[in-house]
Motif scaffolding. Structure first.
Motif, PDB file in Angstrom:
ATOM      1  N   ASP A 446       0.839  -1.204   0.000  1.00 27.31           N
ATOM      2  CA  ASP A 446       0.000   0.000   0.000  1.00 27.31           C
ATOM      3  C   ASP A 446       0.875   1.255   0.000  1.00 27.31           C
ATOM      4  O   ASP A 446       0.583   2.232  -0.701  1.00 27.31           O
ATOM      5  CB  ASP A 446      -0.922   0.007   1.215  1.00 27.31           C
ATOM      6  N   ARG A 447       1.947   1.204   0.778  1.00 33.47           N
ATOM      7  CA  ARG A 447       2.868   2.352   0.846  1.00 33.47           C
ATOM      8  C   ARG A 447       3.524   2.590  -0.518  1.00 33.47           C
ATOM      9  O   ARG A 447       3.651   3.741  -0.969  1.00 33.47           O
ATOM     10  CB  ARG A 447       3.931   2.071   1.896  1.00 33.47           C
ATOM     11  N   ALA A 448       3.932   1.491  -1.181  1.00 34.68           N
ATOM     12  CA  ALA A 448       4.544   1.631  -2.505  1.00 34.68           C
ATOM     13  C   ALA A 448       3.556   2.223  -3.498  1.00 34.68           C
ATOM     14  O   ALA A 448       3.928   3.043  -4.348  1.00 34.68           O
ATOM     15  CB  ALA A 448       5.038   0.268  -2.992  1.00 34.68           C
ATOM     16  N   PRO A 453       1.146   5.283  -7.861  1.00 32.89           N
ATOM     17  CA  PRO A 453      -0.138   4.600  -8.065  1.00 32.89           C
ATOM     18  C   PRO A 453      -0.216   3.819  -9.371  1.00 32.89           C
ATOM     19  O   PRO A 453      -1.202   3.135  -9.605  1.00 32.89           O
ATOM     20  CB  PRO A 453      -1.156   5.755  -8.068  1.00 32.89           C
ATOM     21  N   ARG A 454       0.798   3.919 -10.219  1.00 35.37           N
ATOM     22  CA  ARG A 454       0.775   3.215 -11.500  1.00 35.37           C
ATOM     23  C   ARG A 454       1.823   2.096 -11.553  1.00 35.37           C
ATOM     24  O   ARG A 454       2.318   1.741 -12.616  1.00 35.37           O
ATOM     25  CB  ARG A 454       0.994   4.199 -12.658  1.00 35.37           C
ATOM     26  N   GLY A 456       2.393  -1.416 -11.683  1.00 29.97           N
ATOM     27  CA  GLY A 456       1.671  -2.653 -11.947  1.00 29.97           C
ATOM     28  C   GLY A 456       2.177  -3.834 -11.139  1.00 29.97           C
ATOM     29  O   GLY A 456       1.396  -4.698 -10.728  1.00 29.97           O
ATOM     30  N   VAL A 457       3.497  -3.896 -10.911  1.00 35.06           N
ATOM     31  CA  VAL A 457       4.058  -5.010 -10.145  1.00 35.06           C
ATOM     32  C   VAL A 457       3.486  -5.023  -8.730  1.00 35.06           C
ATOM     33  O   VAL A 457       3.166  -6.088  -8.173  1.00 35.06           O
ATOM     34  CB  VAL A 457       5.598  -4.909 -10.109  1.00 35.06           C
ATOM     35  N   MET A 458       3.345  -3.847  -8.139  1.00 36.43           N
ATOM     36  CA  MET A 458       2.817  -3.790  -6.774  1.00 36.43           C
ATOM     37  C   MET A 458       1.346  -4.209  -6.729  1.00 36.43           C
ATOM     38  O   MET A 458       0.913  -4.893  -5.792  1.00 36.43           O
ATOM     39  CB  MET A 458       2.996  -2.382  -6.202  1.00 36.43           C
ATOM     40  N   TYR A 459       0.578  -3.808  -7.726  1.00 40.78           N
ATOM     41  CA  TYR A 459      -0.818  -4.275  -7.775  1.00 40.78           C
ATOM     42  C   TYR A 459      -0.857  -5.798  -7.882  1.00 40.78           C
ATOM     43  O   TYR A 459      -1.667  -6.460  -7.228  1.00 40.78           O
ATOM     44  CB  TYR A 459      -1.554  -3.656  -8.969  1.00 40.78           C
ATOM     45  N   PHE A 460       0.010  -6.340  -8.728  1.00 43.85           N
ATOM     46  CA  PHE A 460       0.040  -7.795  -8.869  1.00 43.85           C
ATOM     47  C   PHE A 460       0.390  -8.464  -7.538  1.00 43.85           C
ATOM     48  O   PHE A 460      -0.260  -9.423  -7.126  1.00 43.85           O
ATOM     49  CB  PHE A 460       1.051  -8.215  -9.940  1.00 43.85           C
ATOM     50  N   GLN A 480      -6.734  -6.992 -12.220  1.00 39.69           N
ATOM     51  CA  GLN A 480      -7.149  -6.202 -13.380  1.00 39.69           C
ATOM     52  C   GLN A 480      -6.344  -4.911 -13.485  1.00 39.69           C
ATOM     53  O   GLN A 480      -5.962  -4.475 -14.576  1.00 39.69           O
ATOM     54  CB  GLN A 480      -8.648  -5.924 -13.300  1.00 39.69           C
ATOM     55  N   SER A 481      -6.053  -4.287 -12.338  1.00 41.01           N
ATOM     56  CA  SER A 481      -5.221  -3.079 -12.347  1.00 41.01           C
ATOM     57  C   SER A 481      -3.816  -3.395 -12.842  1.00 41.01           C
ATOM     58  O   SER A 481      -3.237  -2.647 -13.638  1.00 41.01           O
ATOM     59  CB  SER A 481      -5.150  -2.466 -10.942  1.00 41.01           C
ATOM     60  N   ALA A 482      -3.252  -4.508 -12.364  1.00 39.22           N
ATOM     61  CA  ALA A 482      -1.908  -4.896 -12.799  1.00 39.22           C
ATOM     62  C   ALA A 482      -1.880  -5.131 -14.301  1.00 39.22           C
ATOM     63  O   ALA A 482      -0.948  -4.691 -14.998  1.00 39.22           O
ATOM     64  CB  ALA A 482      -1.466  -6.155 -12.055  1.00 39.22           C
TER      65      ALA A 482
END
Length: 735
Positions: A446-448, A453-454, A456-460, A480-482
């Motif tokens: 969440d911090r990353a 906010p873009r 993709g690796v962190m969303y994954f 889906q975001s990733a």
């Protein structure tokens, strides 16, 4: 030797009327007669000038036919139009000598005139161009012995000494300047040497003195440009280099340095033009190829970048920067062995090259040599304790070696230095997840994402953690975001669903597969995987729809997956009684890989449907012989057990072998499957052990869930066992 000191040779005036740059030897001839076809514009050649008055201090002398270096502008008939820094004109082709003959020329001159210092100095310059620096220094020593007042012999010796002898090089230049106190070339040489020694104030002083001594000498401006570039004053450096090239349009190193300055200021198109021009004028300028490699590396064209590094290394086998960049490129291309070799060579040539050390550490890590990689990261941190990437690299080495506490300390240290360090957040996220502390792991992700906010690796990563926390809605949204942000590799999304499938959790595996398909609707591999889950759930229409979608996108499927997708669809078609379609898919699969165990097993089922039991047994035996991965191995075991236990053909049945095969299938399958237990019971009945068969059947009954297809199998088998008769009616093909 630095570009500054190479370029200074352009302005060596008549006291040694020759310059041999790094491109010497690009023109070749068969002798003094020359070769008109091989003399091309831009070629540097050695030519016999008709006779020159050489001045050195207060002395003067005339050396007839002393060689000089010219640049060919054009070949006109039997004459070459040439350019030299001090003059333009034409020379007869008969007077042109290719640079590869320079050493031989001076050898002959020395034999004829052993006490002529200028011949020794000429050979020193030619040897320097051939990278024979030891021989060049020896020639300078002899020239100085013959004439201690020869200023340019001292400066040439300074240019040929290795970097570790910089103190002696400085003494040589001081002596040269005592002989020629206000010589612009010598002052520029001294500026370059001070720059190499890190004495930037001294370098600036002598560069300015060189320019004042002769405003029309390019080397002073070049020295000042190099100094300004080292201070990241790129615009001012470019101004000086423009002046150099106005004074001497042939100065290849000036194009290279200007290209580098333009590269740093993001003027990439003009940077590439400068590197190209340097190569056009001097095809043996290794630094120009390295500059062009840097451009292509920045542009993402790794293949062209690597080829230019290759050329730089071919020209200059000790070009540390080219080895370093090529190592980094090879690493990103996945060629870890070559990356390790190149970065190691770069460090041999320049032990302070931190970028190459970082590449070497990463290559060692990916080769599983974690202790060696950690040693490299330790060295990086000794040089710079606040290197956050080195801290993160060492942290993952600690993690692989099981040193979780030390890994966490390094990650925490990196975040104290830079609270926005993405690598440290990733490392710590993984450490928390391994410890089962998913709340802390998600907090770091969440911090990353607050920072970027873009990402993709962190969303994954967050979506993958939601998989393990059984939070399907959050998982679906993050996947889906990733995918929208470019993380589209199916192999990243599928491992947890594959883990669930291997552990028999078909419902959970299907739910995750649905989310992956929703996130990556164009990826054939996702449909193939979901189709396989449907196959395991006996949902044949859904399975066929997914396999059809995967095969329709077959160009996107890795070869082995396409092979198995055909095999899986053949099973689905067969179980839906589409035997012709099944046969087509078997053939398609086995044509691509004759050892595809799924297709071999499917062919066995097809043979079973055709009542060709011996052929079916041969196929199941082949699957077992190949050691197919689960569940294929167990499935082949249970199918051949069923044939040997229930086949109507007496010559095929073998109760003992059936029990052995079914027992192995049951042993390998956890939790125990009711259909496998029922097949074991049928085998035990065929072997005559009806007590064991009844016990196994009852055990199977306790595991059958309401609505399970095994209920009918249990009823049929129980009726036979009540009469102490083995089963002969055959079994449903999908068990």
């Amino acid at each position: 030797m630095s570009p500054i000191r190479r370029l200074s040779g352009l302005c060596v005036i008549l006291s040694v009327a020759i310059w041999v740059g790094p491109s010497a030897g690009t023109a070749r001839s068969d002798g003094c007669g020359g070769d008109k076809a091989k003399l091309r514009p831009g070629t540097q050649v050695l030519a016999k000038a008709p006779g020159l008055v050489l001045k050195d201090g207060d002395r003067s002398s005339t050396i007839p036919a002393y060689p000089r270096v010219f640049v060919v502008e054009a070949v006109e008939g039997d004459r070459a139009r040439v350019f030299h820094w001090a003059s333009k004109g034409t020379l007869p082709l008969a007077e042109v000598v290719a640079m590869d003959r320079a050493v031989a020329y001076f050898d002959g001159r020395i034999r004829e005139h052993p006490k002529e210092p200028y011949a020794r100095l000429g050979r020193a310059v030619a040897r320097q161009a051939q990278r024979d620096l030891v021989g060049a220094v020896a020639d300078c020593d002899e020239a100085i012995r013959l004439d201690p007042g020869m200023a340019y012999a001292y400066s040439r010796r300074a240019a040929c000494r290795p970097p570790e002898d910089s103190a002696q090089s400085l003494a040589d230049l001081e002596q040269a300047l005592r002989i020629k106190a206000n010589d612009a070339v010598l002052l520029a040489d001294r500026a370059g040497l001070h720059a190499e020694r890190g004495e930037l104030d001294q370098s600036e002083r002598y560069a300015e003195e060189s320019i004042r001594a002769d405003p029309n000498c390019p080397t002073g401006y070049f020295a000042r440009a190099a100094l300004r570039a080292s201070r990241q004053e790129f615009d001012r450096a470019i101004e000086d280099l423009d002046r150099v090239l106005k004074l001497d349009p042939t100065a290849g190193d000036a194009y290279v340095l200007r290209g580098r300055c333009r590269f740093e200021t993001k003027d990439l198109a003009r940077a590439l033009a400068d590197f190209d021009e340097a190569i056009r004028r001097d095809p043996k300028n290794a630094d120009a190829y390295f500059g062009r490699a840097s451009y292509y590396n920045q542009a993402g064209d790794l293949a062209k970048a690597a080829r230019n590094c290759d050329e730089a290394i071919r020209i200059e086998p000790r070009h540390a920067q080219a080895f370093g960049l090529r190592g980094n490129i090879r690493f990103r291309q996945g060629n870890r062995a070559q990356a390790l070799a190149d970065s190691s060579r770069a460090l041999e040539l320049n032990p302070t090259d931190q970028a190459s050390r970082s590449t070497r550490a990463a290559a060692l890590f990916h080769d599983g040599r974690f202790k060696e990689a950690m040693a490299e990261y330790d060295t990086l941190l000794q040089a710079e304790r606040r290197d956050t990437e080195a801290l993160c690299g060492r942290a993952v080495c600690h993690e692989k070696l099981g040193h979780m506490k030390e890994a966490m300390i390094d990650a925490d240290d990196a975040l104290r230095i830079d609270p926005r360090c993405r690598s440290a957040l990733l490392v710590r996220f993984d450490l928390y997840a391994q410890q089962g502390d998913y709340d802390q792991a998600l907090a770091d992700v969440d911090r990353a994402l607050e920072i970027n906010p873009r990402d993709g690796v962190m969303y994954f990563n967050r979506g993958e953690r939601h998989c393990r926390r059984n939070e399907p809605e959050k998982r679906r949204a993050d996947f889906q975001s990733a995918a929208r942000l470019g993380i589209k590799e199916p192999q990243l999304y599928l491992p947890h669903a594959q883990f669930l499938l291997r552990n028999g959790k078909l419902d959970a595996a299907l739910a995750e597969a649905n989310d992956v398909v929703a996130a990556l609707p164009e990826q054939a591999q996702c449909y193939a995987f979901r189709g396989f889950i449907y196959l395991q759930r006996y949902q044949y229409p859904n399975a066929q729809a997914d396999f059809d979608s995967a095969i329709a996108r077959g160009g996107e499927l890795p070869g082995p997956i396409l092979v198995y997708t055909y095999a899986w669809r053949s099973l689905v078609r067969m179980r839906q009684k589409d035997l012709d379609g099944a046969l087509e898919d078997f053939k398609a699969s086995l044509a691509r890989d004759p050892r595809c165990w799924d297709a071999v097993q499917g062919r066995g089922e097809w043979d079973e449907m055709k009542q060709e039991f011996r052929e079916a047994l041969a196929d199941y035996d082949e699957v077992v012989r190949q050691g197919a991965p689960e569940p294929g191995y167990s499935n082949a075991c249970i199918r051949r057990a069923r044939i040997r236990a229930t086949c109507p053909d007496d010559s095929v049945r073998d109760g003992k072998l059936a029990v052995e095969s079914a027992t192995e299938a049951v042993r390998r399958t956890k939790p125990e499957r009711p259909d496998y237990l029922l097949n074991l019971a049928a085998a035990q009945a065929e072997a005559g052990d009806f007590d064991a068969a009844n016990r196994t059947a009852e055990k199977a009954r306790s595991t059958i869930k309401p609505g399970d297809r095994s209920e009918r199998f249990f009823e049929t088998l129980s009726e036979q066992l009540q009469h102490h008769e083995p089963l002969r009616s055959g079994l449903p093909i999908d068990h």
